[in-house]
Write an enzyme that holds these catalytic residues in place. Structure first.
Site, short mmCIF file in Angstrom:
data_model
loop_
_atom_site.label_atom_id
_atom_site.label_comp_id
_atom_site.label_asym_id
_atom_site.label_seq_id
_atom_site.Cartn_x
_atom_site.Cartn_y
_atom_site.Cartn_z
N GLU B 51 33.72 27.94 39.96
CA GLU B 51 32.59 28.87 39.79
C GLU B 51 32.91 30.30 40.18
O GLU B 51 32.33 31.25 39.62
CB GLU B 51 31.36 28.38 40.58
CG GLU B 51 30.68 27.14 40.01
CD GLU B 51 31.23 25.84 40.56
OE1 GLU B 51 32.30 25.88 41.24
OE2 GLU B 51 30.62 24.79 40.34
N PHE B 113 20.50 16.31 48.26
CA PHE B 113 21.89 16.36 47.80
C PHE B 113 22.14 17.66 47.02
O PHE B 113 21.37 18.02 46.14
CB PHE B 113 22.18 15.16 46.89
CG PHE B 113 23.57 15.17 46.32
CD1 PHE B 113 24.68 15.08 47.15
CD2 PHE B 113 23.77 15.31 44.96
CE1 PHE B 113 25.97 15.11 46.62
CE2 PHE B 113 25.06 15.34 44.42
CZ PHE B 113 26.16 15.24 45.26
N GLN B 114 23.20 18.34 47.34
CA GLN B 114 23.58 19.62 46.72
C GLN B 114 22.48 20.67 46.84
O GLN B 114 22.31 21.51 45.96
CB GLN B 114 24.01 19.43 45.27
CG GLN B 114 25.32 18.64 45.16
CD GLN B 114 25.99 18.73 43.81
OE1 GLN B 114 25.34 18.81 42.79
NE2 GLN B 114 27.32 18.68 43.81
N LYS B 163 15.23 22.20 39.22
CA LYS B 163 15.41 21.30 38.08
C LYS B 163 14.08 20.95 37.42
O LYS B 163 14.00 20.85 36.19
CB LYS B 163 16.13 20.04 38.55
CG LYS B 163 16.72 19.22 37.41
CD LYS B 163 17.61 18.12 37.97
CE LYS B 163 18.24 17.32 36.84
NZ LYS B 163 19.11 16.25 37.37
N MET B 478 50.87 43.64 51.19
CA MET B 478 50.12 44.64 51.94
C MET B 478 50.00 44.24 53.41
O MET B 478 50.05 45.08 54.30
CB MET B 478 48.74 44.87 51.31
CG MET B 478 48.03 46.11 51.81
SD MET B 478 49.00 47.63 51.56
CE MET B 478 48.36 48.20 49.99
#
Lengths: 163, 567
Positions: B51, B113-114, B163, B478
């Site tokens: 993502e 969940f999630q 949802k 760096m």
């Protein structure tokens, strides 16, 4: 210097945390904060007390204006204004102190709003400094609890914070 | 027309003119993915492999096109993986709309969940965010999101859609108008201030234009070029502003700041007037604020009032869109009876030319090892300086900024504000998707590229023929450079051990892998990489470079712009 910043914000969940989040994220402090809906229930009025140089406070106001949920911002301390805070303070009082505290409350133009055999609950309204002064004259050992509303205020005269 | 929330979303995106949706499916966005399958006509979805890459790719698309990038991810880990991408876009003011799935409203707050409080997690890194609780408000919320993302000072906007809202039904019509009482982006700079600014510009003896990413975001490159040439002032651009004014023009003194040119930093430091346009006086630009440009008055043009006098107090603030303000400045210039002190300006230029003669970007290219600067210069030659170039973060980013001069805006894509390693490849994907026929290069290092290497798979799936130039010195360059300068060469954890064979890795993903380790063949090999032969192939070029090379000039932390370390 202390500044009282008053604002109209959308009366939506999350609006308050956007304001408080801004202060913590940018390292500004909040001495006091109070918020409640206005006569237009789509808007809440939020008042907060902060401190900083005038440059810092200007930056705070600019960042507040940038928040989408903030509709309008005004630094009350920029002009003539009325400020008030409400305090409820519960004192442990028996014997001699009962008369003395009754007189002190009168001097400070407060009200005793609840009395028991051992306690007074005092309601007091005024500038924050006046409430501080009252607390200073009470023996700290006798203060059972203190609750303060945080400062609210309006500009004097016809100047208003409105949309 | 009655449809589900998920269908409304797809129809809205098509009506809004969105071309690409970068995303990754999951439980809380299944209704949207189903609607994508059944209802989408012109909207193409690109399935990334992480993502974070979805957001960077949408960001690269936005930076290269000027249109908002759009992302779709699921709840919980989908949203938290997107956070780095959102923060990257936020720091650079890139217009993005990020749609996240959320658990059903009835389960919010129950540690489902999630489930994660996406609105809470993203609040400090978005321009604004929304949790849509009612399907009837979905279309208008989407409209607000695109409006907020693309107007004023742009930025990312997150819309969290539970949802059950995706499944609930409502009637849909594309909202034609949007009005928000608390959001009125400024459309015009103050006329009086602009006039005062022009007067100050004409009376300056040692002026400099200091311009940033705001010129690119505000599509004001043409106006900036016209104004700069009309005035004949030196111009220096920030890392984010490169390309807004052509680097090949003699008026350009190069990039300023920590790794800016000697002439740019000294021009700034010795100037008597700084005209800052769409730049924000970032700490990498100013160095030590107490030593910053002691003799300069400052005019600051910016669309965001909060950027003005934030780090440096300015004399003439002008809040407004850069394009409008510059147009107005040109108009005032045309009509004014004041004239410039040309003799003073000539003196100023002869001073600047002396500084420029230092040739601060020189490097020794005689050794047996490829210098990273030479590699970037060779890429510039092979691509005729016309490529879209993304970078990751580190030494290679600075080398790219220094040795790939840009003549056009929106060609240089890099994470300037947040400094996000792993940005380069997905950002290049976004630009390549937007411009399939153009050359898109990702200049990276062996450290950064491994932070989103999985996107090689996405590139294969969608035929994205990005050319990856990996400046491989086996060090987090760096970090190594700072350890050499400031930590007595204790190279703690900056050595990249156990590197993969990038050539084989590229091949295993179905791409072309090429290694270059000889300075003598560098240009010829790169010419081949950018030839017709590989036009439609992703090529991973693993260039083995000098391990000890450092980025110069450098202003150490705490120093002023006049205290540069040269080679």
């Amino acid at each position: 210097m202390k500044h009282i910043i008053s604002m109209l914000i959308e009366n939506e969940s999350g609006a308050l945390s956007r304001v408080s989040g801004l202060f913590s994220a940018r390292g500004y402090n909040i001495h006091a904060l109070t918020v409640a809906p206005t006569e237009d229930d789509s808007l809440s009025r939020l008042t907060l007390v902060t401190s900083g140089t005038s440059q810092e406070v200007e930056q705070i106001v600019k960042h507040l204006n940038r928040l989408i949920d903030v509709v309008k911002v005004l630094d009350l301390t920029e002009g003539l204004h009325i400020e008030r805070e409400l305090m409820l303070i519960k004192l442990s009082t028996t014997g001699d102190t009962r008369d003395e505290y009754k007189r002190l409350v009168d001097i400070f133009r407060g009200d005793i709003v609840d009395v028991t055999a051992t306690t007074y609950t005092v309601q007091m309204v005024g500038k924050s400094a006046k409430l501080d002064a009252f607390i200073d004259v009470i023996d700290p050992g006798l203060i059972l609890e203190t609750v303060r509303s945080g400062t609210v205020g309006v500009m004097r005269g016809e100047k208003c914070l409105q949309i | 027309m009655e449809m589900t929330g998920a269908q409304i979303l797809i129809h809205y995106l098509e009506d809004e003119g969105v071309e690409h949706l970068w995303g990754y499916p999951g439980g809380a966005v299944l209704p949207i993915y189903d609607a994508l399958d059944t209802d989408a006509k012109n909207l193409s979805h690109i399935l990334v492999r992480h993502e974070q890459a979805a957001v960077h790719a949408a960001d690269g698309y936005a930076r290269s096109t000027g249109k908002p990038g759009v992302v779709l991810v699921t709840s919980g880990p989908g949203a938290t993986n997107a956070v780095t991408g959102i923060a990257t876009a936020y720091m650079d003011s890139i217009p993005l709309v990020c749609i996240t799935g959320q658990v059903p409203t009835g389960m919010i707050g129950l540690d489902a969940f999630q489930e994660i409080d996406t609105v809470g997690v993203t609040r400090p890194i978005v321009k604004h965010n929304f949790l849509v609780k009612n399907v009837d408000e979905l279309a208008s919320t989407l409209k607000k999101a695109f409006y907020l993302a693309t107007t004023g000072r742009p930025g990312p906007v997150v819309i969290d859609i539970p949802k059950d809202v995706q499944n609930a039904k409502s009637t849909y019509a594309f909202p034609q108008e949007v009005e928000m009482r608390s959001y009125l982006p400024i459309t015009k700079g103050h006329g009086g201030q602009i006039k005062k600014a022009v007067e100050m510009m004409l009376s300056a003896k040692k002026p400099v234009l200091y311009t940033g990413g705001g010129v690119i975001l505000g599509d004001a490159s043409d106006e900036l070029i016209e104004l700069t040439r009309k005035l004949g002032f030196p111009i220096t651009q920030t890392l984010m502003g490169l390309g807004a004014f052509p680097a090949s023009d003699n008026l350009s003194v190069g990039m300023l700041g920590m790794h800016g040119t000697y002439e740019a930093n000294l021009t700034m430091h010795n100037s008597d007037l700084i005209i800052a346009i769409g730049a924000r006086f970032d700490d990498r630009v100013t160095g030590n604020l107490e030593k910053f440009c002691p003799d300069a008055k400052i005019i600051h043009v910016d669309i965001d009032p909060a950027s003005i006098s934030k780090n440096v107090l300015v004399d003439i603030p002008i809040v407004g869109p850069v394009k409008q303000v510059l147009t107005e400045m040109l108009r005032v210039l045309e009509r004014t009876e004041l004239s410039m002190d040309q003799a003073a300006l000539d003196d100023w230029w002869s001073q600047i030319e002396d500084w420029r003669a230092t040739n601060c970007l020189r490097y020794d290219s005689t050794g047996a090892k490829i210098k990273p600067q030479a590699a970037v210069e060779a890429v510039w030659k092979s691509t005729d300086g016309k490529a879209y170039v993304s970078s990751d973060v580190g030494q290679h980013q600075m080398f790219a900024a220094q040795y790939y001069p840009f003549d056009k805006p929106r060609r240089w894509l890099n994470s300037g504000g947040l400094g996000t390693m792993g940005f380069g490849l997905p950002a290049a994907m976004g630009a390549q998707m937007a411009f399939p026929d153009e050359t898109v290069v990702c200049i990276t290092g062996e450290g950064s590229i491994q932070m989103n290497i999985q996107e090689l798979s996405t590139c294969l799936q969608y035929g994205l023929s990005v050319k990856i130039i990996c400046l491989n010195n086996g060090f987090l360059g760096m970090v190594r450079q700072w350890q050499e300068f400031f930590y007595e060469r204790r190279y703690s954890m900056s050595y990249m051990d156990s590197l993969p064979d990038f050539v084989k890795l590229a091949e295993s993903y179905g791409h072309v892998g090429i290694r270059i380790d000889d300075p003598k063949t560098l240009q010829a090999q790169l010419d081949e990489v950018f030839s017709e032969k590989y036009k439609n192939r992703l090529v991973f070029v693993d260039i083995i470079t000098d391990q000890q090379e450092n980025v110069y000039p450098m202003i150490p932390a705490g120093a002023g712009l006049n205290e540069m370390i040269l080679v």
